[in-house]
Each structure stands twice: as structure tokens, then as C-alpha cells.
Design a protein around this motif. Structure first.
Motif, PDB file in Angstrom:
ATOM      1  N   MET A  83       0.829  -1.208   0.000  1.00  0.00           N
ATOM      2  CA  MET A  83       0.000   0.000   0.000  1.00  0.00           C
ATOM      3  C   MET A  83       0.859   1.252   0.000  1.00  0.00           C
ATOM      4  SD  MET A  83      -3.358  -0.833   2.310  1.00  0.00           S
ATOM      5  CE  MET A  83      -2.514  -1.490   3.733  1.00  0.00           C
ATOM      6  N   LEU A  84       1.949   1.230   0.739  1.00  0.00           N
ATOM      7  CA  LEU A  84       2.862   2.372   0.764  1.00  0.00           C
ATOM      8  C   LEU A  84       3.481   2.600  -0.612  1.00  0.00           C
ATOM      9  CD1 LEU A  84       4.342   4.542   2.450  1.00  0.00           C
ATOM     10  CD2 LEU A  84       6.127   2.836   2.835  1.00  0.00           C
ATOM     11  N   ALA A  85       3.862   1.534  -1.292  1.00  0.00           N
ATOM     12  CA  ALA A  85       4.435   1.661  -2.634  1.00  0.00           C
ATOM     13  C   ALA A  85       3.422   2.255  -3.611  1.00  0.00           C
ATOM     14  CB  ALA A  85       4.907   0.294  -3.125  1.00  0.00           C
ATOM     15  N   PHE A  86       2.172   1.795  -3.551  1.00  0.00           N
ATOM     16  CA  PHE A  86       1.133   2.354  -4.412  1.00  0.00           C
ATOM     17  C   PHE A  86       0.864   3.820  -4.093  1.00  0.00           C
ATOM     18  CE2 PHE A  86      -0.219  -2.075  -5.371  1.00  0.00           C
ATOM     19  CZ  PHE A  86      -0.177  -1.975  -6.755  1.00  0.00           C
ATOM     20  N   LEU A  87       0.890   4.184  -2.831  1.00  0.00           N
ATOM     21  CA  LEU A  87       0.682   5.574  -2.428  1.00  0.00           C
ATOM     22  C   LEU A  87       1.790   6.470  -2.972  1.00  0.00           C
ATOM     23  CD1 LEU A  87      -0.980   7.593  -0.733  1.00  0.00           C
ATOM     24  CD2 LEU A  87       0.550   7.050   1.162  1.00  0.00           C
ATOM     25  N   VAL A  88       3.024   6.030  -2.848  1.00  0.00           N
ATOM     26  CA  VAL A  88       4.150   6.816  -3.360  1.00  0.00           C
ATOM     27  C   VAL A  88       4.058   6.930  -4.878  1.00  0.00           C
ATOM     28  CG1 VAL A  88       6.661   6.792  -3.656  1.00  0.00           C
ATOM     29  CG2 VAL A  88       5.672   6.317  -1.425  1.00  0.00           C
ATOM     30  N   PHE A  89       3.737   5.837  -5.552  1.00  0.00           N
ATOM     31  CA  PHE A  89       3.592   5.862  -7.004  1.00  0.00           C
ATOM     32  C   PHE A  89       2.490   6.828  -7.434  1.00  0.00           C
ATOM     33  CE2 PHE A  89       1.535   4.178 -10.853  1.00  0.00           C
ATOM     34  CZ  PHE A  89       2.597   4.279 -11.740  1.00  0.00           C
ATOM     35  N   ALA A  90       1.364   6.818  -6.741  1.00  0.00           N
ATOM     36  CA  ALA A  90       0.253   7.704  -7.072  1.00  0.00           C
ATOM     37  C   ALA A  90       0.630   9.171  -6.852  1.00  0.00           C
ATOM     38  CB  ALA A  90      -0.977   7.347  -6.245  1.00  0.00           C
ATOM     39  N   LEU A  91       1.329   9.459  -5.761  1.00  0.00           N
ATOM     40  CA  LEU A  91       1.719  10.839  -5.493  1.00  0.00           C
ATOM     41  C   LEU A  91       2.728  11.346  -6.519  1.00  0.00           C
ATOM     42  CD1 LEU A  91       1.976  10.790  -1.598  1.00  0.00           C
ATOM     43  CD2 LEU A  91       0.236  11.910  -3.002  1.00  0.00           C
ATOM     44  N   VAL A  92       3.667  10.514  -6.901  1.00  0.00           N
ATOM     45  CA  VAL A  92       4.656  10.920  -7.908  1.00  0.00           C
ATOM     46  C   VAL A  92       3.974  11.128  -9.258  1.00  0.00           C
ATOM     47  CG1 VAL A  92       6.672  10.119  -9.204  1.00  0.00           C
ATOM     48  CG2 VAL A  92       6.614   9.893  -6.732  1.00  0.00           C
ATOM     49  N   SER A  93       3.067  10.235  -9.618  1.00  0.00           N
ATOM     50  CA  SER A  93       2.341  10.377 -10.880  1.00  0.00           C
ATOM     51  C   SER A  93       1.496  11.638 -10.892  1.00  0.00           C
ATOM     52  CB  SER A  93       1.452   9.163 -11.124  1.00  0.00           C
ATOM     53  OG  SER A  93       2.233   8.008 -11.272  1.00  0.00           O
ATOM     54  N   LYS A  94       0.846  11.928  -9.779  1.00  0.00           N
ATOM     55  CA  LYS A  94       0.020  13.130  -9.689  1.00  0.00           C
ATOM     56  C   LYS A  94       0.880  14.379  -9.840  1.00  0.00           C
ATOM     57  CE  LYS A  94      -2.960  15.703  -6.617  1.00  0.00           C
ATOM     58  NZ  LYS A  94      -3.443  15.858  -5.268  1.00  0.00           N
ATOM     59  N   GLN A  95       2.034  14.376  -9.213  1.00  0.00           N
ATOM     60  CA  GLN A  95       2.932  15.528  -9.294  1.00  0.00           C
ATOM     61  C   GLN A  95       3.424  15.724 -10.733  1.00  0.00           C
ATOM     62  OE1 GLN A  95       6.499  15.139  -6.987  1.00  0.00           O
ATOM     63  NE2 GLN A  95       6.726  17.343  -6.784  1.00  0.00           N
ATOM     64  N   ARG A  96       3.743  14.650 -11.431  1.00  0.00           N
ATOM     65  CA  ARG A  96       4.205  14.764 -12.813  1.00  0.00           C
ATOM     66  C   ARG A  96       3.100  15.297 -13.722  1.00  0.00           C
ATOM     67  NH1 ARG A  96       6.783   9.483 -14.888  1.00  0.00           N
ATOM     68  NH2 ARG A  96       7.265  10.852 -16.619  1.00  0.00           N
TER      69      ARG A  96
END
Length: 54
Positions: A15-28
Motif C-alpha cells: 500500500m505504501l508503494a502504491f501511495l508513493v507511485f500515485a503521489l509521484v504520478s500526480k505531481q508529474r
């Protein structure tokens, strides 16, 4: 040895990995929206070479 703690730990890391991936994608994506330097090829002021390729 009891490995019952391993499953919840792996689930939390997943879940932490998915959260980090989602936040990075949103920022990009937000960065690309703010940096809107390329006009659309469908717009009047768009790149004519791209529109002629169709």
C-alpha cells in the motif's frame, strides 16, 4: 517461527508503494499541466506538421 506478521507487513509495504507511485504520478501530471508550452495540434495555432500527418 511464526510468520503470521509477514502478511500484514507485506500488505502495508504494498500500500505504501502504491501511495508513493500515485503521489509521484500526480505531481508529474500537474507539472505537465502547468508547463503547457506545446499547443494542441487540433488548435488553430497548433503545429501544422502534426495535423498534416493524419
Amino acid at each position: 517461527m511464526d510468520f503470521a506478521w509477514l502478511i500484514p507487513l507485506l500488505a502495508l509495504f504494498t500500500m505504501l508503494a502504491f501511495l508513493v507511485f500515485a503521489l509521484v504520478s500526480k505531481q508529474r501530471v500537474e507539472g505537465k499541466r502547468k508547463n503547457d508550452v506545446l499547443p494542441s495540434s487540433l488548435a488553430i495555432d497548433g503545429d501544422e506538421r502534426v495535423a498534416k500527418m493524419d
